[in-house]
Scaffold this motif. Sequence first.
Motif, short mmCIF file in Angstrom:
data_model
loop_
_atom_site.label_atom_id
_atom_site.label_comp_id
_atom_site.label_asym_id
_atom_site.label_seq_id
_atom_site.Cartn_x
_atom_site.Cartn_y
_atom_site.Cartn_z
N SER A 67 0.82 -1.21 0.00
CA SER A 67 0.00 0.00 0.00
C SER A 67 0.86 1.27 0.00
O SER A 67 0.37 2.34 -0.33
CB SER A 67 -0.94 0.00 1.20
N GLN A 68 2.14 1.16 0.34
CA GLN A 68 3.04 2.31 0.37
C GLN A 68 3.87 2.40 -0.92
O GLN A 68 4.68 3.28 -1.07
CB GLN A 68 3.96 2.19 1.60
N VAL A 69 3.65 1.46 -1.87
CA VAL A 69 4.40 1.44 -3.12
C VAL A 69 3.44 1.66 -4.28
O VAL A 69 2.42 1.00 -4.40
CB VAL A 69 5.13 0.08 -3.30
N ASP A 70 3.79 2.61 -5.15
CA ASP A 70 3.01 2.88 -6.36
C ASP A 70 3.85 2.44 -7.56
O ASP A 70 4.81 3.10 -7.94
CB ASP A 70 2.69 4.37 -6.46
N PRO A 112 8.13 15.59 0.61
CA PRO A 112 7.56 15.13 1.89
C PRO A 112 6.47 14.05 1.71
O PRO A 112 6.17 13.32 2.64
CB PRO A 112 6.95 16.41 2.49
N GLN A 113 5.91 13.93 0.49
CA GLN A 113 4.84 12.95 0.24
C GLN A 113 5.34 11.67 -0.43
O GLN A 113 4.73 10.62 -0.27
CB GLN A 113 3.74 13.54 -0.65
N GLN A 114 6.41 11.77 -1.22
CA GLN A 114 6.83 10.59 -1.99
C GLN A 114 8.32 10.58 -2.28
O GLN A 114 8.99 11.60 -2.22
CB GLN A 114 6.06 10.50 -3.30
N THR A 151 5.16 7.63 0.19
CA THR A 151 4.94 6.63 -0.85
C THR A 151 6.18 6.50 -1.71
O THR A 151 6.82 7.49 -2.05
CB THR A 151 3.74 7.05 -1.73
N VAL A 152 6.51 5.25 -2.06
CA VAL A 152 7.62 5.00 -2.99
C VAL A 152 7.00 4.82 -4.37
O VAL A 152 6.19 3.90 -4.58
CB VAL A 152 8.43 3.76 -2.60
N VAL A 153 7.35 5.69 -5.29
CA VAL A 153 6.83 5.62 -6.67
C VAL A 153 7.90 5.00 -7.55
O VAL A 153 8.99 5.54 -7.66
CB VAL A 153 6.44 7.03 -7.19
N LEU A 154 7.58 3.84 -8.14
CA LEU A 154 8.52 3.15 -9.01
C LEU A 154 8.24 3.52 -10.46
O LEU A 154 7.10 3.42 -10.92
CB LEU A 154 8.39 1.63 -8.81
N ARG A 155 9.29 3.94 -11.16
CA ARG A 155 9.16 4.31 -12.57
C ARG A 155 10.31 3.72 -13.35
O ARG A 155 11.39 3.48 -12.82
CB ARG A 155 9.17 5.84 -12.74
#
Length: 157
Positions: A67-70, A112-114, A151-155
Motif C-alpha cells: 500500500s506504500q508502493v506505487d 515530503p509525500q513521496q 509513498t515509494v513511486v517506481l518508474r
Amino acid sequence: MRTLLGTVLLLLTLTACGARSDSGAAGPAPLPSSSSSSSVPAPPPPSQTVGRPTQGIAPGDDVIAESQVDARALPEGFPRSLTRSLDGKTVILQAEEGGCRHISARVGEQTPQQVVVLIAVSAAKKGQMCPDYIREITVPLALAEPLGTRTVVLRQG
C-alpha cells in the motif's frame, strides 16, 4: 596360484576402499581424555553474518507494505520488491538478474509525500547469446531523510 593371489589382493583393496567411502570421510580425531591437567579449548561459536546476505531480507530490514508502493507506471517484468533499513534512510530494491538481463536503480525526486525510484532493466541485443543463470541482487538506495510514511513511486528510468 598367481591369479588367485591377485584376485585376493584386489578384493582386499576394494573392501578397504568401500569401507572408507561409506562414511564419506574419516571422522575427527578423538579428543584427549579429561583426566590430564591440560584441556583442549572449545571451538569458537559460529560468527554472526557480516554484511548483507546474498539472498532474502537482511536481519533488521523491514518489508515496505504494498500500500506504500506505487508501481502503476512500471512495465510488466520490472522488479517491485522493496525493503527498508532499520533506520529508514535506505530503501533496498530486491530483484533477480542473470544472463544478459541487468537491473539498476537510482533515487529520483524526494518530497515530503513521496520518493521516486527509477529502475532500469537492460536486456540482450537480438540474437546475442547469454549465459543461463539467475541470481538475486539487492540495490541499496540512500534517501535524504527516513522514508517514514512517504509513498515509494517506481518508474522506468
